[in-house]
Write a protein that holds these residues in place. Structure first.
Motif, PDB file in Angstrom:
ATOM      1  N   ASP A 125      47.685  36.096  33.890  1.00  0.00           N
ATOM      2  CA  ASP A 125      48.647  37.122  34.310  1.00  0.00           C
ATOM      3  C   ASP A 125      50.028  36.695  33.844  1.00  0.00           C
ATOM      4  OD1 ASP A 125      50.530  38.678  35.710  1.00  0.00           O
ATOM      5  OD2 ASP A 125      49.160  38.986  37.382  1.00  0.00           O
ATOM      6  N   ALA A 126      50.563  37.366  32.830  1.00  0.00           N
ATOM      7  CA  ALA A 126      51.855  36.992  32.261  1.00  0.00           C
ATOM      8  C   ALA A 126      53.003  37.326  33.194  1.00  0.00           C
ATOM      9  CB  ALA A 126      52.052  37.701  30.921  1.00  0.00           C
ATOM     10  N   ALA A 127      52.864  38.362  34.016  1.00  0.00           N
ATOM     11  CA  ALA A 127      53.946  38.772  34.898  1.00  0.00           C
ATOM     12  C   ALA A 127      54.236  37.723  35.961  1.00  0.00           C
ATOM     13  CB  ALA A 127      53.616  40.111  35.549  1.00  0.00           C
ATOM     14  N   HIS A 128      53.187  37.100  36.469  1.00  0.00           N
ATOM     15  CA  HIS A 128      53.349  36.109  37.543  1.00  0.00           C
ATOM     16  C   HIS A 128      53.010  34.690  37.093  1.00  0.00           C
ATOM     17  CE1 HIS A 128      52.566  40.022  39.543  1.00  0.00           C
ATOM     18  NE2 HIS A 128      53.600  39.632  40.257  1.00  0.00           N
ATOM     19  N   PHE A 129      52.672  34.545  35.826  1.00  0.00           N
ATOM     20  CA  PHE A 129      52.300  33.257  35.222  1.00  0.00           C
ATOM     21  C   PHE A 129      51.263  32.524  36.059  1.00  0.00           C
ATOM     22  CE2 PHE A 129      53.396  30.942  31.479  1.00  0.00           C
ATOM     23  CZ  PHE A 129      52.834  29.693  31.691  1.00  0.00           C
ATOM     24  N   THR A 130      50.149  33.217  36.268  1.00  0.00           N
ATOM     25  CA  THR A 130      49.028  32.612  36.973  1.00  0.00           C
ATOM     26  C   THR A 130      47.806  32.637  36.058  1.00  0.00           C
ATOM     27  OG1 THR A 130      48.404  34.742  37.956  1.00  0.00           O
ATOM     28  CG2 THR A 130      49.852  33.297  39.242  1.00  0.00           C
ATOM     29  N   GLN A 131      46.929  31.663  36.251  1.00  0.00           N
ATOM     30  CA  GLN A 131      45.702  31.611  35.467  1.00  0.00           C
ATOM     31  C   GLN A 131      44.562  31.151  36.353  1.00  0.00           C
ATOM     32  OE1 GLN A 131      45.872  29.839  31.555  1.00  0.00           O
ATOM     33  NE2 GLN A 131      43.758  29.145  31.661  1.00  0.00           N
ATOM     34  N   HIS A 132      43.427  31.818  36.221  1.00  0.00           N
ATOM     35  CA  HIS A 132      42.229  31.464  36.972  1.00  0.00           C
ATOM     36  C   HIS A 132      41.053  31.416  36.011  1.00  0.00           C
ATOM     37  CE1 HIS A 132      44.461  32.311  40.682  1.00  0.00           C
ATOM     38  NE2 HIS A 132      44.858  33.427  40.104  1.00  0.00           N
ATOM     39  N   THR A 133      40.123  30.524  36.277  1.00  0.00           N
ATOM     40  CA  THR A 133      38.904  30.439  35.478  1.00  0.00           C
ATOM     41  C   THR A 133      37.712  30.690  36.390  1.00  0.00           C
ATOM     42  OG1 THR A 133      39.920  28.851  33.952  1.00  0.00           O
ATOM     43  CG2 THR A 133      37.521  29.022  33.931  1.00  0.00           C
ATOM     44  N   LEU A 134      36.928  31.702  36.056  1.00  0.00           N
ATOM     45  CA  LEU A 134      35.768  32.066  36.860  1.00  0.00           C
ATOM     46  C   LEU A 134      34.492  31.753  36.092  1.00  0.00           C
ATOM     47  CD1 LEU A 134      36.969  35.591  38.093  1.00  0.00           C
ATOM     48  CD2 LEU A 134      37.355  33.361  39.174  1.00  0.00           C
ATOM     49  N   ARG A 135      33.459  31.380  36.813  1.00  0.00           N
ATOM     50  CA  ARG A 135      32.157  31.115  36.200  1.00  0.00           C
ATOM     51  C   ARG A 135      31.237  32.326  36.385  1.00  0.00           C
ATOM     52  NH1 ARG A 135      31.206  25.815  34.853  1.00  0.00           N
ATOM     53  NH2 ARG A 135      32.780  24.317  35.567  1.00  0.00           N
ATOM     54  N   ARG A 186      48.301  45.625  29.559  1.00  0.00           N
ATOM     55  CA  ARG A 186      49.604  45.582  30.221  1.00  0.00           C
ATOM     56  C   ARG A 186      50.124  44.157  30.333  1.00  0.00           C
ATOM     57  NH1 ARG A 186      48.430  50.636  34.446  1.00  0.00           N
ATOM     58  NH2 ARG A 186      48.608  52.220  32.798  1.00  0.00           N
ATOM     59  N   PHE A 187      49.958  43.483  31.489  1.00  0.00           N
ATOM     60  CA  PHE A 187      50.458  42.118  31.650  1.00  0.00           C
ATOM     61  C   PHE A 187      49.331  41.088  31.758  1.00  0.00           C
ATOM     62  CE2 PHE A 187      53.739  44.901  33.375  1.00  0.00           C
ATOM     63  CZ  PHE A 187      54.889  44.419  32.776  1.00  0.00           C
ATOM     64  N   GLU A 188      48.076  41.525  31.631  1.00  0.00           N
ATOM     65  CA  GLU A 188      46.951  40.646  31.908  1.00  0.00           C
ATOM     66  C   GLU A 188      46.043  40.478  30.694  1.00  0.00           C
ATOM     67  OE1 GLU A 188      45.051  42.419  35.246  1.00  0.00           O
ATOM     68  OE2 GLU A 188      46.715  42.034  36.617  1.00  0.00           O
TER      69      GLU A 188
END
Length: 365
Positions: free
Chosen positions: A232-242, A155-157
């Motif tokens: 997340d393209a809908a909210h233009f957020t990015q997170h990096t998890l370990r 979807r958007f992710e």
């Protein structure tokens, strides 16, 4: 190995790039990358690898180009409709860069051919959209000692990570099973054909995958090993998890990945190929055709069957006649296999999966 004068001109922006230069470009030329899936993720991934000068690129995909692909699979155009994706991709990539080699595999990637095909390549990049294939790719890469550049969209992710990368101490980075030890329940996470996807998203995620492949080959920057990037393209957020390796997880052989993911083993299901089904239609045989795709898919193209989406079948199976032969189809045969297994559980004895789905049927036209 050297670059020709034309190649030096082509890759000039790489050659003057601090920390990259001629050494990295020659590594790209000497490298071989297998891209599994030439669809939404594969389209940008393949184009950027080819443009960057990766010397040998393998492409494995059994599908043909359809009009519904063009919303996101920007590797293709109207002139490619009906062509095998691997052949259309090869033509486009060699037009983009004639200094590379493209190897095509117009077939399904499965446990029978996985190890043989992987053995020919340095890095494996996954552009598929289903869990059985992802676990297969991961396990094959672990057994073959190959780094696996992963991408997925919904979807958007989207997600990107690098699995099984050889580290400086000689160990390997965590793999897909360390991030996802077990698959989700069947039908909980639909693929793009069922759940939809924003057309630009695979372009973003596929380009990220290409970035990771190029970094690994050229030994540039820090790959996403032991980390997963969530976008997340809908909210233009990015997170990096370990995440860390789980020493309790052992991969010693390839298994039945459909069964592992809670899906029916398709070779054990009653099925009919597209040619035999078409012959049934011409003879006027008495049967019910069940389409388990979504309403939007049905509107684009259908074979005239009864439409009951797979996600609604468990509540609506009683609409079907139990004593009549039923042929079930979807786009490629995967969802219809699930439907056949469900109907068998409900007591249906004459239910068959259309192998290859509507794609195989249209290929006969």
């Amino acid at each position: 190995m050297n670059l020709s004068a034309e190649e030096k001109n082509r890759y000039a922006r790489h050659l003057i790039l601090p920390g990259f230069g001629m050494e990295a470009q020659l590594k790209l030329k000497a490298a071989s990358v297998l891209v599994i899936g030439a669809g939404g993720l594969g389209s940008p991934l393949l184009q950027y690898l080819a443009a960057a000068g990766v010397g040998t690129i393998g492409i494995i995909d059994p599908d043909r180009v359809s009009s519904s692909n063009l919303q996101r699979q920007v590797l293709y155009g109207e002139k490619d409709l009906g062509k095998l994706k691997v052949e259309a991709a090869k033509e486009r990539l060699l037009d983009l860069n004639p200094h590379i080699t493209i190897v095509t595999y117009p077939q399904v990637f499965d446990k029978k051919n996985a190890m043989k095909i992987l053995s020919e390549y340095n890095i494996i990049a996954d552009g598929t959209d289903n869990f059985p294939t992802r676990y297969l790719v991961n396990d094959a890469c672990v057994l073959a000692g190959k780094p696996y550049v992963y991408g997925s969209i919904f979807r958007f992710e989207g997600q990107v990570s690098v699995f099984n990368l050889l580290l400086q101490d000689g160990s390997r980075s965590p793999n897909y099973r360390d991030l996802y030890p077990t698959p989700p329940p069947p039908n909980q996470v639909p693929n793009c054909a069922e759940g939809g996807v924003l057309g630009v998203l695979p372009g973003i995620i596929g380009a990220m995958q290409a970035n990771e492949v190029i970094k690994i080959i050229s030994d540039t920057g820090t790959p996403l090993a032991g980390k997963v990037a969530l976008f997340d393209a809908a909210h233009f957020t990015q997170h990096t998890l370990r995440y860390k390796a789980n020493p309790a997880i052992k991969i010693e052989e390839l298994i039945d990945y459909e069964v592992f993911c809670g899906l029916p083993a398709q070779e054990q299901l009653p099925s009919i190929d597209a040619g035999a089904f078409k012959a049934m239609q011409k003879r006027g045989d008495d049967f019910v055709l069940l389409d388990v795709r979504t309403p939007p898919e049905y509107e684009v193209d259908h074979l005239g069957g009864i439409l009951i989406p797979l996600g609604e079948l468990s509540d609506n199976w009683h609409q079907l006649p139990n004593r009549q032969l039923i042929v079930v189809h979807c786009r490629s045969g995967a969802r219809s296999a699930k439907a056949v297994a469900l109907l068998q559980e409900k007591g249906f004895s004459q239910v068959y999966n259309l192998e290859g789905g509507i794609n195989a049927y249209r290929d006969l036209d």
